[in-house]
Design an enzyme around this catalytic site. Structure first.
Site, PDB file in Angstrom:
ATOM      1  N   HIS A 153      46.720  37.980  43.368  1.00  5.64           N
ATOM      2  CA  HIS A 153      46.277  37.708  41.996  1.00  5.64           C
ATOM      3  C   HIS A 153      47.117  38.430  40.950  1.00  5.64           C
ATOM      4  O   HIS A 153      47.016  38.139  39.768  1.00  5.64           O
ATOM      5  CB  HIS A 153      44.809  38.131  41.828  1.00  5.64           C
ATOM      6  CG  HIS A 153      43.866  37.259  42.594  1.00  5.64           C
ATOM      7  ND1 HIS A 153      43.011  36.370  41.992  1.00  5.64           N
ATOM      8  CD2 HIS A 153      43.668  37.122  43.924  1.00  5.64           C
ATOM      9  CE1 HIS A 153      42.313  35.734  42.913  1.00  5.64           C
ATOM     10  NE2 HIS A 153      42.689  36.172  44.106  1.00  5.64           N
ATOM     11  N   ASP A 155      50.965  41.146  33.486  1.00  4.91           N
ATOM     12  CA  ASP A 155      49.713  40.595  34.023  1.00  4.91           C
ATOM     13  C   ASP A 155      50.040  39.441  34.962  1.00  4.91           C
ATOM     14  O   ASP A 155      50.913  38.619  34.640  1.00  4.91           O
ATOM     15  CB  ASP A 155      48.838  40.087  32.857  1.00  4.91           C
ATOM     16  CG  ASP A 155      47.351  40.211  33.159  1.00  4.91           C
ATOM     17  OD1 ASP A 155      46.979  40.095  34.346  1.00  4.91           O
ATOM     18  OD2 ASP A 155      46.566  40.403  32.217  1.00  4.91           O
TER      19      ASP A 155
END
Ligand code: ADP
Ligand code: F6P
Length: 467
Positions: free
Chosen positions: A167, A376
Protein backbone atom coordinates in the site's frame (compact mmCIF):
# COMPACT_ATOMS: atom_id res chain seq x y z
CA UNK A 1 -24.35 -16.05 4.64
CA UNK A 2 -23.48 -18.01 7.77
CA UNK A 3 -23.15 -16.02 11.00
CA UNK A 4 -20.78 -18.52 12.58
CA UNK A 5 -17.07 -18.58 11.95
CA UNK A 6 -16.14 -21.07 9.23
CA UNK A 7 -13.54 -23.75 9.75
CA UNK A 8 -11.76 -23.24 6.38
CA UNK A 9 -12.25 -20.53 3.76
CA UNK A 10 -11.48 -20.12 0.05
CA UNK A 11 -10.58 -16.43 0.32
CA UNK A 12 -8.37 -14.88 2.96
CA UNK A 13 -6.97 -11.42 3.55
CA UNK A 14 -3.97 -11.08 5.87
CA UNK A 15 -3.13 -7.60 7.13
CA UNK A 16 -1.38 -6.31 10.22
CA UNK A 17 -4.58 -4.46 11.18
CA UNK A 18 -8.09 -5.75 11.50
CA UNK A 19 -10.84 -3.37 10.37
CA UNK A 20 -11.77 -2.87 14.02
CA UNK A 21 -9.48 -2.07 16.93
CA UNK A 22 -10.06 -3.40 20.44
CA UNK A 23 -9.71 -0.65 23.05
CA UNK A 24 -9.50 -1.43 26.75
CA UNK A 25 -9.80 1.60 29.07
CA UNK A 26 -8.22 2.01 32.53
CA UNK A 27 -11.29 0.44 34.19
CA UNK A 28 -11.04 -2.61 31.93
CA UNK A 29 -14.05 -1.66 29.77
CA UNK A 30 -13.77 -3.03 26.25
CA UNK A 31 -14.96 -1.30 23.07
CA UNK A 32 -14.28 -1.77 19.34
CA UNK A 33 -13.42 1.18 17.12
CA UNK A 34 -12.83 1.55 13.42
CA UNK A 35 -9.10 1.17 12.65
CA UNK A 36 -7.15 4.08 11.17
CA UNK A 37 -5.64 4.37 7.71
CA UNK A 38 -6.19 3.77 4.03
CA UNK A 39 -5.72 -0.01 4.06
CA UNK A 40 -8.88 -0.55 6.12
CA UNK A 41 -10.89 2.07 4.17
CA UNK A 42 -10.02 0.23 0.95
CA UNK A 43 -10.35 -3.39 2.03
CA UNK A 44 -13.51 -3.22 4.15
CA UNK A 45 -15.88 -2.91 1.16
CA UNK A 46 -13.98 -5.68 -0.67
CA UNK A 47 -14.47 -8.08 2.23
CA UNK A 48 -18.12 -7.10 2.69
CA UNK A 49 -18.67 -8.04 -0.95
CA UNK A 50 -16.55 -11.19 -1.16
CA UNK A 51 -16.84 -12.74 2.31
CA UNK A 52 -14.12 -15.11 3.52
CA UNK A 53 -11.81 -14.29 6.41
CA UNK A 54 -9.57 -11.44 7.54
CA UNK A 55 -6.56 -12.32 9.65
CA UNK A 56 -4.95 -9.46 11.58
CA UNK A 57 -3.92 -7.95 14.88
CA UNK A 58 -6.75 -6.48 16.97
CA UNK A 59 -4.68 -3.57 18.29
CA UNK A 60 -4.51 -4.54 22.00
CA UNK A 61 -1.21 -6.02 23.26
CA UNK A 62 -1.05 -9.18 25.38
CA UNK A 63 -4.64 -10.20 24.66
CA UNK A 64 -5.97 -13.31 23.00
CA UNK A 65 -9.33 -12.72 21.30
CA UNK A 66 -11.55 -15.46 19.83
CA UNK A 67 -12.48 -15.38 16.13
CA UNK A 68 -15.81 -13.71 15.36
CA UNK A 69 -18.11 -12.88 12.45
CA UNK A 70 -18.33 -9.25 11.34
CA UNK A 71 -20.10 -7.51 8.43
CA UNK A 72 -20.35 -10.65 6.30
CA UNK A 73 -16.91 -12.14 6.86
CA UNK A 74 -14.87 -13.88 9.58
CA UNK A 75 -12.27 -12.17 11.70
CA UNK A 76 -9.31 -14.07 13.13
CA UNK A 77 -7.40 -11.92 15.63
CA UNK A 78 -3.67 -12.61 15.84
CA UNK A 79 -2.21 -11.92 19.31
CA UNK A 80 0.91 -9.78 19.79
CA UNK A 81 2.74 -9.38 23.10
CA UNK A 82 3.63 -5.89 24.33
CA UNK A 83 7.25 -6.59 23.40
CA UNK A 84 6.26 -7.68 19.88
CA UNK A 85 4.22 -4.51 19.46
CA UNK A 86 7.32 -2.56 20.40
CA UNK A 87 9.76 -4.48 18.24
CA UNK A 88 7.76 -5.77 15.26
CA UNK A 89 5.11 -3.02 14.88
CA UNK A 90 6.55 0.21 16.31
CA UNK A 91 10.15 -0.83 15.65
CA UNK A 92 10.82 -2.75 12.45
CA UNK A 93 7.56 -1.87 10.63
CA UNK A 94 7.26 1.78 11.59
CA UNK A 95 10.73 3.02 12.52
CA UNK A 96 12.71 0.94 9.98
CA UNK A 97 10.60 0.10 6.92
CA UNK A 98 8.12 3.00 6.97
CA UNK A 99 10.75 5.78 6.75
CA UNK A 100 12.97 3.70 4.43
CA UNK A 101 10.10 3.17 1.98
CA UNK A 102 9.11 6.85 2.17
CA UNK A 103 12.37 8.15 0.70
CA UNK A 104 14.08 8.30 4.15
CA UNK A 105 12.25 11.57 4.92
CA UNK A 106 13.29 10.72 8.47
CA UNK A 107 16.26 8.49 9.26
CA UNK A 108 15.34 4.75 9.37
CA UNK A 109 16.49 2.94 12.53
CA UNK A 110 18.05 -0.52 12.24
CA UNK A 111 18.00 -2.93 15.21
CA UNK A 112 18.73 -6.64 15.01
CA UNK A 113 16.23 -7.52 17.80
CA UNK A 114 13.49 -5.78 15.79
CA UNK A 115 14.35 -7.91 12.79
CA UNK A 116 14.10 -11.08 14.92
CA UNK A 117 10.66 -10.02 16.13
CA UNK A 118 9.56 -9.17 12.57
CA UNK A 119 10.44 -12.67 11.37
CA UNK A 120 8.74 -14.32 14.33
CA UNK A 121 5.49 -12.36 13.94
CA UNK A 122 5.41 -12.82 10.15
CA UNK A 123 5.70 -16.57 10.74
CA UNK A 124 2.76 -16.44 13.16
CA UNK A 125 0.55 -14.67 10.60
CA UNK A 126 1.55 -17.26 7.97
CA UNK A 127 0.77 -20.16 10.33
CA UNK A 128 -2.64 -18.74 11.12
CA UNK A 129 -3.39 -18.37 7.40
CA UNK A 130 -2.14 -21.89 6.64
CA UNK A 131 -4.59 -23.20 9.24
CA UNK A 132 -7.60 -21.24 7.96
CA UNK A 133 -7.12 -21.68 4.20
CA UNK A 134 -9.05 -24.41 2.35
CA UNK A 135 -7.22 -26.52 -0.28
CA UNK A 136 -6.26 -24.27 -3.24
CA UNK A 137 -7.55 -21.11 -1.51
CA UNK A 138 -6.63 -17.58 -2.56
CA UNK A 139 -4.69 -15.67 0.07
CA UNK A 140 -4.10 -11.95 -0.25
CA UNK A 141 -1.31 -10.57 1.93
CA UNK A 142 -1.27 -6.81 2.60
CA UNK A 143 1.50 -4.30 3.13
CA UNK A 144 5.00 -3.79 4.44
CA UNK A 145 4.39 -5.23 7.91
CA UNK A 146 4.03 -8.71 6.36
CA UNK A 147 6.67 -8.92 3.63
CA UNK A 148 7.91 -12.37 4.67
CA UNK A 149 4.47 -13.98 4.81
CA UNK A 150 4.30 -14.99 1.10
CA UNK A 151 7.56 -16.97 1.42
CA UNK A 152 6.60 -18.66 4.72
CA UNK A 153 3.15 -19.47 3.45
CA UNK A 154 4.44 -21.03 0.24
CA UNK A 155 6.75 -23.24 2.31
CA UNK A 156 3.82 -24.33 4.50
CA UNK A 157 1.10 -24.55 1.83
CA UNK A 158 2.34 -24.79 -1.77
CA UNK A 159 -1.25 -25.45 -2.93
CA UNK A 160 -2.34 -21.84 -2.22
CA UNK A 161 -2.59 -18.93 -4.63
CA UNK A 162 -0.72 -16.12 -2.93
CA UNK A 163 -1.02 -12.43 -3.78
CA UNK A 164 0.75 -9.53 -2.09
CA UNK A 165 -0.12 -5.85 -2.32
CA UNK A 166 2.08 -3.02 -1.04
CA UNK A 167 0.00 0.00 0.00
CA UNK A 168 2.98 2.31 0.43
CA UNK A 169 5.75 3.40 -1.98
CA UNK A 170 8.60 1.04 -2.87
CA UNK A 171 11.88 2.97 -2.83
CA UNK A 172 14.62 3.12 -5.45
CA UNK A 173 17.41 0.55 -5.09
CA UNK A 174 19.90 3.20 -3.89
CA UNK A 175 17.82 3.81 -0.74
CA UNK A 176 16.56 0.25 -0.28
CA UNK A 177 20.12 -1.09 -0.29
CA UNK A 178 20.76 0.41 3.15
CA UNK A 179 18.58 -2.30 4.70
CA UNK A 180 20.74 -5.02 6.31
CA UNK A 181 18.01 -7.58 5.53
CA UNK A 182 17.30 -6.47 1.96
CA UNK A 183 17.82 -9.94 0.43
CA UNK A 184 15.48 -11.64 2.88
CA UNK A 185 12.64 -9.21 2.22
CA UNK A 186 12.93 -9.59 -1.55
CA UNK A 187 12.87 -13.38 -1.12
CA UNK A 188 9.81 -12.97 1.11
CA UNK A 189 7.87 -11.23 -1.68
CA UNK A 190 9.05 -13.68 -4.32
CA UNK A 191 7.06 -16.33 -2.43
CA UNK A 192 3.91 -14.77 -3.95
CA UNK A 193 2.37 -15.52 -7.37
CA UNK A 194 1.50 -11.87 -7.86
CA UNK A 195 3.09 -8.80 -6.27
CA UNK A 196 1.15 -5.55 -6.69
CA UNK A 197 2.32 -1.97 -6.19
CA UNK A 198 0.59 1.42 -6.31
CA UNK A 199 2.63 2.75 -9.26
CA UNK A 200 4.62 1.37 -12.22
CA UNK A 201 7.74 3.05 -10.78
CA UNK A 202 7.45 1.07 -7.55
CA UNK A 203 6.99 -2.20 -9.49
CA UNK A 204 10.07 -1.37 -11.59
CA UNK A 205 12.12 -0.66 -8.43
CA UNK A 206 11.20 -4.09 -7.07
CA UNK A 207 12.00 -5.88 -10.32
CA UNK A 208 15.45 -4.28 -10.37
CA UNK A 209 16.10 -5.73 -6.92
CA UNK A 210 14.63 -9.14 -7.73
CA UNK A 211 16.99 -9.40 -10.70
CA UNK A 212 19.96 -9.20 -8.33
CA UNK A 213 18.95 -12.36 -6.48
CA UNK A 214 21.00 -15.43 -7.50
CA UNK A 215 19.09 -17.63 -9.92
CA UNK A 216 16.33 -15.05 -10.47
CA UNK A 217 15.80 -13.50 -13.90
CA UNK A 218 13.27 -10.88 -14.90
CA UNK A 219 11.43 -9.95 -18.04
CA UNK A 220 8.77 -7.27 -18.54
CA UNK A 221 6.49 -7.43 -15.51
CA UNK A 222 7.70 -10.85 -14.36
CA UNK A 223 10.33 -12.43 -12.11
CA UNK A 224 11.32 -16.03 -12.85
CA UNK A 225 12.34 -17.68 -9.58
CA UNK A 226 14.97 -20.38 -9.11
CA UNK A 227 12.26 -22.92 -8.25
CA UNK A 228 10.82 -22.37 -11.73
CA UNK A 229 7.85 -20.10 -10.90
CA UNK A 230 6.80 -16.87 -12.59
CA UNK A 231 5.92 -14.04 -10.24
CA UNK A 232 3.86 -11.31 -11.88
CA UNK A 233 4.91 -7.82 -10.75
CA UNK A 234 2.61 -4.93 -11.67
CA UNK A 235 0.95 -1.74 -10.52
CA UNK A 236 -2.66 -1.75 -9.29
CA UNK A 237 -3.52 1.80 -8.16
CA UNK A 238 -5.87 1.43 -5.20
CA UNK A 239 -9.12 3.36 -4.85
CA UNK A 240 -12.21 3.84 -2.68
CA UNK A 241 -15.88 2.92 -2.59
CA UNK A 242 -16.64 6.09 -4.56
CA UNK A 243 -20.40 5.58 -4.80
CA UNK A 244 -20.62 4.68 -1.11
CA UNK A 245 -18.80 7.90 -0.16
CA UNK A 246 -20.93 9.94 -2.56
CA UNK A 247 -24.21 8.52 -1.28
CA UNK A 248 -23.16 9.15 2.29
CA UNK A 249 -22.03 12.71 1.55
CA UNK A 250 -25.28 13.61 -0.23
CA UNK A 251 -27.56 11.99 2.36
CA UNK A 252 -29.91 14.24 4.34
CA UNK A 253 -28.16 13.43 7.59
CA UNK A 254 -24.75 14.47 6.28
CA UNK A 255 -26.16 17.58 4.60
CA UNK A 256 -27.61 18.64 7.95
CA UNK A 257 -24.28 17.85 9.60
CA UNK A 258 -22.53 19.98 6.93
CA UNK A 259 -24.85 22.95 7.57
CA UNK A 260 -24.16 22.72 11.28
CA UNK A 261 -20.43 22.47 10.71
CA UNK A 262 -20.39 25.55 8.50
CA UNK A 263 -22.26 27.43 11.21
CA UNK A 264 -19.92 26.17 13.94
CA UNK A 265 -17.01 27.48 11.88
CA UNK A 266 -18.67 30.93 11.79
CA UNK A 267 -20.14 30.72 8.27
CA UNK A 268 -16.90 31.70 6.52
CA UNK A 269 -16.93 32.45 2.81
CA UNK A 270 -14.22 29.86 2.20
CA UNK A 271 -13.32 26.68 4.05
CA UNK A 272 -9.91 25.10 3.44
CA UNK A 273 -9.62 21.52 4.68
CA UNK A 274 -6.95 18.90 5.39
CA UNK A 275 -7.33 15.46 6.98
CA UNK A 276 -4.55 12.94 7.56
CA UNK A 277 -3.08 10.51 10.00
CA UNK A 278 -0.61 12.54 12.06
CA UNK A 279 2.37 11.25 10.10
CA UNK A 280 5.58 13.00 9.00
CA UNK A 281 5.03 11.74 5.44
CA UNK A 282 1.85 13.84 5.07
CA UNK A 283 3.62 17.20 4.72
CA UNK A 284 1.70 18.80 7.58
CA UNK A 285 4.54 21.06 8.67
CA UNK A 286 4.91 22.52 5.17
CA UNK A 287 1.15 22.79 4.61
CA UNK A 288 0.43 24.60 7.88
CA UNK A 289 3.38 26.90 7.36
CA UNK A 290 2.19 27.81 3.84
CA UNK A 291 -1.38 28.60 4.90
CA UNK A 292 -0.16 30.38 8.03
CA UNK A 293 2.05 32.67 5.93
CA UNK A 294 -0.85 33.47 3.60
CA UNK A 295 -2.89 34.57 6.62
CA UNK A 296 0.00 36.57 8.09
CA UNK A 297 0.66 38.31 4.76
CA UNK A 298 -3.01 39.26 4.50
CA UNK A 299 -3.56 37.23 1.33
CA UNK A 300 -6.10 35.20 3.24
CA UNK A 301 -8.49 37.16 5.44
CA UNK A 302 -9.42 35.35 8.69
CA UNK A 303 -12.81 37.10 8.59
CA UNK A 304 -13.55 35.22 5.38
CA UNK A 305 -11.43 32.08 5.40
CA UNK A 306 -11.03 29.20 7.87
CA UNK A 307 -8.47 26.41 7.57
CA UNK A 308 -9.77 23.23 9.22
CA UNK A 309 -7.14 20.53 9.75
CA UNK A 310 -7.82 17.12 11.32
CA UNK A 311 -4.98 14.79 12.21
CA UNK A 312 -5.73 11.32 13.57
CA UNK A 313 -3.29 10.25 16.29
CA UNK A 314 -1.05 7.54 14.88
CA UNK A 315 1.85 5.37 16.16
CA UNK A 316 2.07 7.61 19.18
CA UNK A 317 4.90 5.78 20.92
CA UNK A 318 7.29 6.05 17.97
CA UNK A 319 9.77 8.89 18.57
CA UNK A 320 9.38 10.76 15.25
CA UNK A 321 5.59 10.84 15.70
CA UNK A 322 5.94 12.38 19.17
CA UNK A 323 8.23 15.06 17.74
CA UNK A 324 5.76 15.75 14.95
CA UNK A 325 2.80 16.05 17.34
CA UNK A 326 4.65 18.65 19.44
CA UNK A 327 5.87 20.56 16.36
CA UNK A 328 2.38 20.81 14.92
CA UNK A 329 0.83 21.92 18.22
CA UNK A 330 3.46 24.65 18.45
CA UNK A 331 3.05 25.76 14.84
CA UNK A 332 -0.75 25.97 15.12
CA UNK A 333 -0.46 27.94 18.37
CA UNK A 334 2.02 30.37 16.81
CA UNK A 335 -0.24 31.06 13.84
CA UNK A 336 -3.42 31.46 15.86
CA UNK A 337 -1.71 33.78 18.30
CA UNK A 338 -0.90 36.17 15.44
CA UNK A 339 -3.92 35.99 13.13
CA UNK A 340 -7.67 35.75 13.68
CA UNK A 341 -9.46 36.78 16.86
CA UNK A 342 -10.29 35.05 20.14
CA UNK A 343 -13.80 34.46 18.82
CA UNK A 344 -12.62 33.29 15.42
CA UNK A 345 -9.50 31.24 14.82
CA UNK A 346 -7.88 31.21 11.39
CA UNK A 347 -6.73 27.66 11.86
CA UNK A 348 -9.01 25.09 13.52
CA UNK A 349 -6.89 22.07 14.39
CA UNK A 350 -8.18 18.80 15.87
CA UNK A 351 -5.88 15.93 16.80
CA UNK A 352 -8.61 13.29 16.62
CA UNK A 353 -10.41 10.81 14.46
CA UNK A 354 -14.02 11.44 13.43
CA UNK A 355 -16.78 9.05 12.30
CA UNK A 356 -17.18 8.56 8.53
CA UNK A 357 -20.38 10.67 8.29
CA UNK A 358 -18.73 13.65 10.01
CA UNK A 359 -15.76 13.32 7.68
CA UNK A 360 -18.14 13.25 4.68
CA UNK A 361 -19.73 16.49 5.96
CA UNK A 362 -16.29 18.07 6.19
CA UNK A 363 -15.53 17.13 2.58
CA UNK A 364 -18.90 18.58 1.61
CA UNK A 365 -18.14 21.99 3.09
CA UNK A 366 -14.51 22.17 1.93
CA UNK A 367 -14.12 24.67 -0.91
CA UNK A 368 -10.44 23.82 -1.12
CA UNK A 369 -8.84 20.51 -0.13
CA UNK A 370 -5.13 20.34 0.71
CA UNK A 371 -3.42 16.96 0.21
CA UNK A 372 0.31 17.66 0.35
CA UNK A 373 2.33 14.59 1.42
CA UNK A 374 6.09 14.61 0.96
CA UNK A 375 5.69 10.99 -0.13
CA UNK A 376 2.58 8.78 -0.22
CA UNK A 377 1.82 5.39 -1.80
CA UNK A 378 -1.57 6.56 -3.09
CA UNK A 379 -3.51 8.85 -0.69
CA UNK A 380 -7.18 7.98 -0.48
CA UNK A 381 -8.19 11.30 1.10
CA UNK A 382 -7.72 12.97 -2.30
CA UNK A 383 -10.13 10.49 -3.91
CA UNK A 384 -12.62 10.72 -1.03
CA UNK A 385 -12.82 14.49 -1.47
CA UNK A 386 -13.58 14.17 -5.18
CA UNK A 387 -16.24 11.50 -4.51
CA UNK A 388 -17.94 13.49 -1.72
CA UNK A 389 -17.84 17.07 -2.90
CA UNK A 390 -20.76 17.65 -5.25
CA UNK A 391 -20.24 21.39 -5.78
CA UNK A 392 -18.20 22.08 -8.94
CA UNK A 393 -16.81 25.29 -7.47
CA UNK A 394 -14.17 23.29 -5.58
CA UNK A 395 -10.47 22.60 -5.86
CA UNK A 396 -7.99 19.92 -4.90
CA UNK A 397 -4.39 20.91 -4.23
CA UNK A 398 -2.34 17.73 -4.53
CA UNK A 399 1.31 16.84 -3.99
CA UNK A 400 3.13 15.49 -7.00
CA UNK A 401 4.69 12.96 -4.58
CA UNK A 402 1.38 11.18 -3.87
CA UNK A 403 0.57 8.09 -5.96
CA UNK A 404 -2.82 9.72 -6.62
CA UNK A 405 -1.09 12.43 -8.70
CA UNK A 406 -0.70 9.90 -11.52
CA UNK A 407 -4.47 9.60 -11.81
CA UNK A 408 -5.83 12.96 -10.61
CA UNK A 409 -3.88 14.90 -13.19
CA UNK A 410 -6.31 17.83 -13.16
CA UNK A 411 -5.57 18.68 -9.52
CA UNK A 412 -3.63 21.83 -8.66
CA UNK A 413 -0.25 20.12 -8.38
CA UNK A 414 2.38 21.21 -5.84
CA UNK A 415 5.85 20.33 -4.64
CA UNK A 416 5.30 20.47 -0.85
CA UNK A 417 8.97 21.33 -0.24
CA UNK A 418 8.47 24.56 -2.21
CA UNK A 419 6.51 26.67 0.29
CA UNK A 420 6.31 29.74 -1.97
CA UNK A 421 5.19 27.60 -4.91
CA UNK A 422 2.56 25.96 -2.72
CA UNK A 423 1.30 29.36 -1.52
CA UNK A 424 1.00 30.60 -5.11
CA UNK A 425 -0.89 27.44 -6.16
CA UNK A 426 -3.28 27.71 -3.20
CA UNK A 427 -4.08 31.28 -4.20
CA UNK A 428 -4.55 30.24 -7.81
CA UNK A 429 -6.90 27.44 -6.77
CA UNK A 430 -8.92 29.93 -4.72
CA UNK A 431 -9.11 32.56 -7.43
CA UNK A 432 -9.43 30.58 -10.69
CA UNK A 433 -12.71 31.02 -12.52
CA UNK A 434 -15.62 28.70 -11.65
CA UNK A 435 -15.41 27.42 -15.23
CA UNK A 436 -11.79 26.27 -14.89
CA UNK A 437 -12.48 24.65 -11.53
CA UNK A 438 -15.60 22.90 -12.77
CA UNK A 439 -13.69 21.39 -15.70
CA UNK A 440 -11.03 20.05 -13.37
CA UNK A 441 -13.54 18.65 -10.87
CA UNK A 442 -15.59 16.90 -13.56
CA UNK A 443 -12.54 15.26 -15.04
CA UNK A 444 -11.32 14.02 -11.65
CA UNK A 445 -14.84 12.84 -10.74
CA UNK A 446 -14.92 10.70 -13.89
CA UNK A 447 -11.63 9.11 -12.88
CA UNK A 448 -12.71 8.39 -9.30
CA UNK A 449 -16.08 6.94 -10.31
CA UNK A 450 -14.58 4.82 -13.12
CA UNK A 451 -11.73 3.33 -11.11
CA UNK A 452 -13.35 2.29 -7.87
CA UNK A 453 -12.19 -0.08 -5.18
CA UNK A 454 -14.20 -2.90 -6.82
CA UNK A 455 -12.29 -2.38 -10.07
CA UNK A 456 -9.01 -2.50 -8.14
CA UNK A 457 -9.90 -5.70 -6.28
CA UNK A 458 -11.32 -7.39 -9.38
CA UNK A 459 -8.22 -6.51 -11.45
CA UNK A 460 -5.89 -7.89 -8.80
CA UNK A 461 -7.88 -11.04 -8.07
CA UNK A 462 -8.57 -11.82 -11.75
CA UNK A 463 -4.85 -11.64 -12.42
CA UNK A 464 -4.10 -13.78 -9.36
CA UNK A 465 -6.79 -16.36 -10.00
CA UNK A 466 -5.74 -16.66 -13.64
CA UNK A 467 -2.40 -18.08 -12.43
P1 ADP B 1 -2.85 6.38 5.13
O1 ADP B 1 -3.24 5.03 4.67
O2 ADP B 1 -1.39 6.65 5.06
O3 ADP B 1 -3.41 6.74 6.46
P2 ADP B 1 -4.75 7.48 3.13
O4 ADP B 1 -5.04 8.89 2.76
O5 ADP B 1 -4.58 6.55 1.99
O6 ADP B 1 -3.48 7.48 4.11
O7 ADP B 1 -5.93 6.92 4.01
C1 ADP B 1 -6.33 7.54 5.21
C2 ADP B 1 -7.73 7.07 5.56
O8 ADP B 1 -7.98 7.41 6.92
C3 ADP B 1 -8.79 7.73 4.72
O9 ADP B 1 -9.82 6.80 4.46
C4 ADP B 1 -9.28 8.87 5.62
O10 ADP B 1 -10.63 9.20 5.42
C5 ADP B 1 -9.10 8.28 6.99
N1 ADP B 1 -8.80 9.34 7.98
C6 ADP B 1 -7.68 10.08 8.06
N2 ADP B 1 -7.77 10.95 9.07
C7 ADP B 1 -8.97 10.78 9.64
C8 ADP B 1 -9.67 11.39 10.74
N3 ADP B 1 -9.13 12.38 11.48
N4 ADP B 1 -10.90 10.92 11.04
C9 ADP B 1 -11.45 9.93 10.32
N5 ADP B 1 -10.85 9.33 9.28
C10 ADP B 1 -9.63 9.74 8.95
O1 F6P C 1 -2.12 2.50 4.42
C1 F6P C 1 -0.84 2.42 4.97
C2 F6P C 1 -0.90 1.95 6.41
O2 F6P C 1 0.39 1.86 6.88
C3 F6P C 1 -1.58 0.63 6.64
O3 F6P C 1 -0.80 -0.50 6.43
C4 F6P C 1 -1.96 0.81 8.06
O4 F6P C 1 -2.94 -0.07 8.51
C5 F6P C 1 -2.43 2.25 8.09
O5 F6P C 1 -1.55 2.91 7.24
C6 F6P C 1 -2.50 2.88 9.47
O6 F6P C 1 -1.33 2.66 10.20
P1 F6P C 1 -1.29 1.79 11.52
O7 F6P C 1 -1.90 0.46 11.20
O8 F6P C 1 0.15 1.71 11.88
O9 F6P C 1 -2.11 2.54 12.53
Amino acid sequence: MSETVQDKVDFLVIANRLPVDRKVDDDGNVSWQSSPGGLVTALEPVMQRKGGAWIGWHGAPDEVVDPFHHDGYDIHPVPLSAQEVEEYYEGFSNATLWPLYHDCVVEPVFHREWWDAYQKVNKRFAEQAAEQAAEGATVWVQDYQLTLVPMYLRQMRPDLRIGFFLHIPFPPIELYSRLPWREELVEGLLGADLVGFQTPGAAANFLRLAKRRPGVTTSRGKAHTRDGRDVIVRDFPISIDSRGFHELATSEKVQAEADKLREDLGNPETIIFGVDRLDYTKGLRQRIRAVGELFKEGKLDPDEVVFLQLATPSRERVEEYKILRDDINLLVGQINSKVGTIARRALVYRNKSVPRDVLAAMYQVADLMLVTPVRDGMNLVAKEYIACRSNDDSALVLSEFAGAARELKQAYMVNPYDIDGMKATIMQALTDSPKVKARKMRSMRRQVFDKTIDVWADDFLTELEGR
